[in-house]
Design a protein around this motif. Structure first.
Motif, short mmCIF file in Angstrom:
data_model
loop_
_atom_site.label_atom_id
_atom_site.label_comp_id
_atom_site.label_asym_id
_atom_site.label_seq_id
_atom_site.Cartn_x
_atom_site.Cartn_y
_atom_site.Cartn_z
N UNK A 560 0.80 -1.22 0.00
CA UNK A 560 0.00 0.00 0.00
C UNK A 560 0.83 1.27 0.00
N UNK A 561 2.09 1.20 0.42
CA UNK A 561 2.86 2.43 0.34
C UNK A 561 3.99 2.23 -0.65
N UNK A 562 4.42 3.32 -1.23
CA UNK A 562 5.46 3.21 -2.24
C UNK A 562 6.82 3.08 -1.58
N UNK A 563 7.50 1.96 -1.76
CA UNK A 563 8.82 1.86 -1.14
C UNK A 563 9.84 2.68 -1.92
N UNK A 564 10.88 3.05 -1.25
CA UNK A 564 11.97 3.73 -1.94
C UNK A 564 12.75 2.65 -2.66
N UNK A 565 12.82 2.73 -3.97
CA UNK A 565 13.35 1.61 -4.75
C UNK A 565 14.75 1.22 -4.30
N UNK A 566 14.87 -0.03 -3.96
CA UNK A 566 16.19 -0.59 -3.72
C UNK A 566 16.95 -0.04 -2.53
N UNK A 567 16.32 0.69 -1.67
CA UNK A 567 17.09 1.33 -0.60
C UNK A 567 16.52 0.93 0.75
N UNK A 649 28.64 4.91 -15.86
CA UNK A 649 29.52 6.07 -16.01
C UNK A 649 28.84 7.41 -15.77
N UNK A 650 27.52 7.40 -15.52
CA UNK A 650 26.82 8.67 -15.30
C UNK A 650 26.57 8.85 -13.82
N UNK A 651 26.83 10.06 -13.32
CA UNK A 651 26.58 10.28 -11.89
C UNK A 651 25.09 10.47 -11.64
N UNK A 652 24.56 9.70 -10.69
CA UNK A 652 23.15 9.86 -10.32
C UNK A 652 23.12 10.54 -8.97
N UNK A 653 22.44 11.66 -8.94
CA UNK A 653 22.48 12.51 -7.76
C UNK A 653 21.12 12.56 -7.08
N UNK A 654 20.73 11.45 -6.49
CA UNK A 654 19.39 11.37 -5.88
C UNK A 654 18.67 10.17 -6.46
N UNK A 655 17.45 9.98 -6.00
CA UNK A 655 16.70 8.82 -6.47
C UNK A 655 15.22 9.18 -6.59
N UNK A 656 14.58 8.56 -7.58
CA UNK A 656 13.14 8.81 -7.75
C UNK A 656 12.37 7.71 -7.02
N UNK A 657 11.33 8.11 -6.30
CA UNK A 657 10.56 7.13 -5.52
C UNK A 657 9.49 6.49 -6.40
N UNK A 658 9.40 5.18 -6.31
CA UNK A 658 8.41 4.46 -7.12
C UNK A 658 7.93 3.25 -6.35
N UNK A 659 6.72 2.82 -6.65
CA UNK A 659 6.27 1.51 -6.18
C UNK A 659 6.95 0.48 -7.07
N UNK A 660 7.05 -0.71 -6.58
CA UNK A 660 7.68 -1.73 -7.39
C UNK A 660 6.89 -3.01 -7.16
N UNK A 661 6.46 -3.65 -8.23
CA UNK A 661 5.68 -4.85 -7.97
C UNK A 661 5.89 -5.92 -9.03
N UNK A 662 5.35 -7.07 -8.76
CA UNK A 662 5.50 -8.20 -9.69
C UNK A 662 6.88 -8.80 -9.54
N UNK A 664 9.22 -9.03 -11.70
CA UNK A 664 10.31 -8.26 -12.29
C UNK A 664 10.42 -6.85 -11.71
N UNK A 665 9.73 -6.60 -10.60
CA UNK A 665 9.84 -5.31 -9.92
C UNK A 665 9.43 -4.13 -10.78
N UNK A 666 8.32 -4.26 -11.46
CA UNK A 666 7.87 -3.17 -12.34
C UNK A 666 7.66 -1.87 -11.55
N UNK A 667 8.27 -0.77 -12.01
CA UNK A 667 8.14 0.47 -11.23
C UNK A 667 6.92 1.31 -11.63
N UNK A 668 6.33 1.96 -10.65
CA UNK A 668 5.28 2.96 -10.92
C UNK A 668 5.67 4.20 -10.10
N UNK A 669 5.90 5.30 -10.78
CA UNK A 669 6.39 6.49 -10.10
C UNK A 669 5.36 7.05 -9.13
#
Ligand code: MSP
Length: 683
Positions: A560-567, A649-662, A664-669
């Protein structure tokens, strides 16, 4: 023909995919106060509430909770009913749309519309919003619903259609001839503008799910949930039944006098419902009254936003009257209003514990002490302008209170009544009955009697007026005044001077408990504890409502709540984090300015996201689901204080929050239904 001595009022029937919260309580309490007062005004009153139990989102919520739709709806419907019983809501009937009487009535209405040529078979192909149970003008799978912003689903269906387009003229004519039909005026204007902009035929059956009322003679289809739900207002009082008793009841109460609703369901009540009734040649309700929203933490209180407050917490601490008084006094009816525990306690202490509580306890205890518990005779010779002024104010209060209440201006009506309370408290302080009681001469005794009679009579009047709003406390004050059962009171006859001298008081006791800062903390803790408990996965036998929410369009198993992906943020031994741990995560609203695929990485998108203070580059594994062009301009939730890391090789500066399900961990922002400024903090 309409029976002028009756009054029929309804609440919306609440969806059973969310447990009751104080938003639902608000509408129910408003209707209860109105119904109680109408009974006291001598009207033959019928007050209906109930639950809306069909539809795809309920089918899905049940599946997510691992139980059958039937088990699921039974459980939540009983929670609603249990809460209303606990709050002593004076409903006369509770309708559930899964009851045979309702099913039969809806099918009768469907047949009637078919026979009158307003329903035909056609086919539909397009986007559907499960949350709103609506076909919408949107392009392509997943594109957002224009009503609620949730992703739509593509459906191809053969359906029955209702000729809504044919009702445009008749509806406009009806609105024009019945100016009080939709209230307030702003809603009426919106509805008229909507109908004027043109109506398309409405699909009134579905084949994509089963949990509904079958179309008569074509059970592959179930009847559209809103046609099903709206009909409750008539099926509950006998529409569709051959039993003469039901027919008599229908004739006695229909048309309803008031359908009370929240402003988000105006279109269904003010366009679809009257269109169905006009087409069926049935009388229309006399008025549809839309109130505003109860906000908590600045947005509409709702389960899907996760910002609900349960009524039970307030009932357990301050009692039902405190909540009822707050809702009617603090919220200007028709407008949005905010709930906070601080404001609740402040109102409670100031108006109930202090103003009314003091008036009651000191007046009644002085009568007990100085007149052996019998209402004293006011002495005509000891009457002063101050006494006259209270009597006059009380008469004016009665008239103003009635006028304001009848206009649904509950907060003003209560303000008017409490001005009398304040005036009497001041009168007591200024006339110092305790000092008069010290003097033993005859005149002083007569003066004391007059002061206490005046105070007690004003208390009686306020108590009578406030009874529909705070039924428990007023019933107790009434008994303490020695007047017996308050529900026998005829409010039409209420006037100054009816308190009989010589009346024996009952046992005098404090009516309101005391509240302080610790009460606020207790309520907050109770809510926190409850949300922590309901966040733990439910076993099928204790089915919690809905993965995902009120509008659960999520398939089974979606959290029911959107987890922070992978963290993972700091966890304690029992796998719970403290609020301090949570606050370490800086969540902010960002707007995607640039989005593009990352060469050689088919899952990754590179984005530039404006977070208010700066534009960040963020790389996220969402390319399989989101096309970059469609993301530009979208508001998202960003974890802003994450250590930078490199992806391809690209710097990622932050993370986008998404639900993840199924699997294959399908994301929904994660996103917002209301507009929020870029950079706003989430907490
Ligand atoms: N099932 C439909 C109504 C069908 S009526 C034929 C539905 N149900 S609901 O459970 O979502 O209830 C919506 C109603 O609950 C609102 O219209 C309003 O009366 C009440 N409220 C729910 N949350 C509320 C607030 N936060 N604020 C004010 N009222 C709220 O829609």
């Amino acid at each position: 023909m309409d029976n002028p001595g009756k009054f029929y009022i309804t609440t919306p029937i609440y969806y059973v995919n969310a447990r009751p919260h104080i938003g639902h309580t608000y509408t129910t309490v408003v209707c209860d106060a109105v119904a109680r007062r109408q009974r006291m005004m001598g009207l033959d009153t019928w007050f209906l509430t109930g639950t809306d139990e069909h539809g795809q989102k309920i089918e899905r919520s049940a599946a997510a909770a691992g139980c059958s739709p039937r088990e699921f709806v039974d459980k939540i419907a009983s929670e609603f009913r249990g809460l209303w019983d606990r709050m002593r809501i004076s409903y006369d009937d509770f309708i559930r749309t899964t009851e045979p009487r309702h099913v039969r009535g809806v099918q009768a209405l469907f047949i009637r519309l078919q026979e009158r040529g307003f329903i035909y078979k056609g086919s539909y192909s397009g986007q559907y919003c499960v949350f709103d149970e609506l076909y919408v003008d949107a392009v392509g799978p997943g594109s957002p619903c224009p009503e609620c912003g949730r992703p739509t689903e593509t459906v191809h269906e053969e359906n029955y259609f209702f000729k809504l387009s044919a009702m445009e003229g008749p509806l406009l004519k009806y609105y024009n001839e019945h100016p009080g039909f939709i209230r307030p005026e702003t809603r009426r204007n919106e509805v008229i503008a909507f109908v004027r902009s043109g109506l398309r035929d409405l699909s009134v059956s579905r084949t994509s799910f089963k949990w509904g009322i079958p179309v008569p003679n074509d059970p592959k289809h179930v009847i559209y949930v809103w046609l099903d739900a709206l009909a409750n207002y008539m099926t509950a009082i006998g529409f569709g039944s051959d039993d003469p008793k039901d027919q008599e009841k229908l004739a006695r109460y229909w048309p309803a006098d008031v359908h009370m609703i929240g402003k988000e369901i105006v279109r269904f009540h003010c366009v679809y419902w009257p269109a169905f009734l006009l087409a069926a040649d049935l009388p229309l309700p006399k008025s549809i009254i839309a109130h505003g929203w109860l906000l908590f933490e600045e947005s509409k209180m709702s389960k899907s936003r996760g910002n609900i407050v349960r009524s039970e917490t307030i009932l357990d601490t301050l009692g039902g009257d405190a909540l009822r008084y707050f809702l009617l006094r603090e919220i200007v009816f028709g407008q949005d209003g905010s709930f906070s525990f601080d404001a609740l306690v402040q109102r409670f202490n100031a108006d109930l514990a202090n103003d009314l509580g003091n008036l009651s306890s000191r007046t009644l205890s002085m009568i007990t002490r100085y007149f052996q518990g019998e209402v004293p005779y006011p002495s005509p010779s000891e009457r002063t302008p101050a006494d006259e002024a209270i009597a006059k104010l009380a008469e004016e209060t009665i008239a103003d209170f009635h006028a304001q209440f009848e206009q649904f201006q509950f907060s003003r009506a209560l303000e008017t009544a409490w001005a009398l309370v304040a005036a009497v408290n001041k009168y007591i302080v200024e006339n110092e009955p305790w000092a008069v009681a010290e003097r033993e001469d005859k005149d002083s005794r007569a003066r004391l009697a007059t002061i206490l009679y005046t105070s007690a009579e004003a208390l009686r009047i306020v108590t009578a007026l406030a009874h529909p709003i705070i039924p428990d406390a007023t019933a107790r004050i009434w008994t303490q005044l020695g007047l017996g059962n308050i529900s026998h009171l005829d409010l039409r006859a209420l006037a100054w001077g009816q308190l009989q001298p010589g009346t024996r008081l009952g046992k005098v006791e404090a009516v309101f408990p005391r509240a302080d800062k610790s009460t606020i903390e207790r309520m907050q803790q109770m809510e926190q504890q409850h949300s922590a408990e309901s966040a733990t996965p439910a076993k099928p036998e204790e089915a919690t409502p809905a993965a995902g929410s009120e509008g659960a369009s999520a398939p089974p198993g979606v959290p029911s709540s959107a987890p922070v992906v992978g963290e993972r943020v700091g966890t304690s031994i029992d796998n719970k984090i403290t609020i301090d741990d949570f606050l370490k995560v800086e969540l902010r609203v960002g707007e995607i300015k640039v989005a593009e695929k990352v060469k050689g990485a088919d899952k990754l998108l590179r984005m530039e996201v404006d977070i208010g203070t700066e534009v960040r580059q963020i790389v996220a594994g969402i390319a399989k689901v989101y096309e970059p062009e469609k993301l530009v301009g979208r508001k998202v939730v960003i974890v802003a204080n994450l250590q930078p890391r490199k992806l391809r090789g690209l710097e990622s500066n932050g993370m986008i929050v998404a639900a993840s399900f199924g699997d294959d961990g399908q994301p929904v922002l994660a996103g917002f239904l209301e507009d929020v400024p870029v950079g706003a903090k989430l907490k």
